[in-house]
Design a protein around this motif. Sequence first.
Motif, mmCIF file in Angstrom:
data_model
loop_
_atom_site.group_PDB
_atom_site.id
_atom_site.type_symbol
_atom_site.label_atom_id
_atom_site.label_comp_id
_atom_site.label_asym_id
_atom_site.label_seq_id
_atom_site.Cartn_x
_atom_site.Cartn_y
_atom_site.Cartn_z
ATOM 1 N N GLN A 157 0.842 -1.189 0.000
ATOM 2 C CA GLN A 157 0.000 0.000 0.000
ATOM 3 C C GLN A 157 0.878 1.240 0.000
ATOM 4 O O GLN A 157 2.105 1.143 -0.001
ATOM 5 N N PHE A 158 0.255 2.394 0.005
ATOM 6 C CA PHE A 158 0.990 3.650 0.104
ATOM 7 C C PHE A 158 1.357 3.862 1.573
ATOM 8 O O PHE A 158 0.651 3.374 2.458
ATOM 9 N N PRO A 159 2.452 4.587 1.859
ATOM 10 C CA PRO A 159 2.741 4.896 3.264
ATOM 11 C C PRO A 159 1.514 5.563 3.887
ATOM 12 O O PRO A 159 0.924 6.465 3.286
ATOM 13 N N ALA A 160 1.109 5.097 5.066
ATOM 14 C CA ALA A 160 -0.130 5.596 5.653
ATOM 15 C C ALA A 160 -0.184 5.294 7.140
ATOM 16 O O ALA A 160 0.496 4.393 7.625
ATOM 17 N N ALA B 231 -0.297 14.459 8.621
ATOM 18 C CA ALA B 231 -0.181 13.039 8.979
ATOM 19 C C ALA B 231 0.523 12.256 7.872
ATOM 20 O O ALA B 231 1.355 11.384 8.163
ATOM 21 N N ALA B 232 0.229 12.549 6.614
ATOM 22 C CA ALA B 232 0.878 11.857 5.497
ATOM 23 C C ALA B 232 2.389 12.094 5.521
ATOM 24 O O ALA B 232 3.179 11.158 5.333
ATOM 25 N N VAL B 233 2.794 13.330 5.780
ATOM 26 C CA VAL B 233 4.214 13.677 5.855
ATOM 27 C C VAL B 233 4.878 12.946 7.030
ATOM 28 O O VAL B 233 5.946 12.335 6.880
ATOM 29 N N ARG B 234 4.245 12.977 8.199
ATOM 30 C CA ARG B 234 4.811 12.330 9.397
ATOM 31 C C ARG B 234 4.911 10.819 9.217
ATOM 32 O O ARG B 234 5.951 10.218 9.501
ATOM 33 N N GLU B 235 3.849 10.204 8.738
ATOM 34 C CA GLU B 235 3.845 8.749 8.566
ATOM 35 C C GLU B 235 4.909 8.304 7.565
ATOM 36 O O GLU B 235 5.561 7.281 7.757
ATOM 37 N N THR B 236 5.096 9.063 6.493
ATOM 38 C CA THR B 236 6.122 8.720 5.506
ATOM 39 C C THR B 236 7.500 8.726 6.149
ATOM 40 O O THR B 236 8.292 7.798 5.951
ATOM 41 N N LEU B 237 7.798 9.755 6.946
ATOM 42 C CA LEU B 237 9.091 9.835 7.615
ATOM 43 C C LEU B 237 9.266 8.680 8.601
ATOM 44 O O LEU B 237 10.307 8.017 8.612
#
Length: 137
Positions: free
Chosen positions: A38-41, A53-59
């Motif tokens: 899936q996509f980072p999430a 949240a998308a930025v934080r979860e990706t990191l």
Amino acid sequence: MTTRTTTDKPGISAAIIVADGKVLMVRRRVSEGELSWQFPAGGIEADETPEEAAVRETLEETGLKVEATALIGQRVHPKTGREMSYTACRVIDGEAHVADADELDAVAWAALGEIPDLVPYPLFDRVQAYLDEVLPR
């Protein structure tokens, strides 16, 4: 006795990260139903926007520093019943790798034509339209 439904849980924010003609996919250590790639999430925290949240979860998951460029869309996921947000992001710094080995066991950059081999059902139509626009065929 009250019963919690899936809609009581925090929303999930997914990062749609495109670089060099491919999109970043992560493989969960534990599959979520039929889905392992899936996509980072991850969950949106109380003080966050879906984009943050998308930025934080990706990191946290991949070690990749990204910035949100646009909210692609939101929906209730047909398989999980969870509120989902999808955010287009661009890479600022770093190389994608498994940064959270408890959650992930692999990361991959996938070409448009490879996504159906990784994800067992069609993508959210707005995400598919975005990828059709930004990725080479």
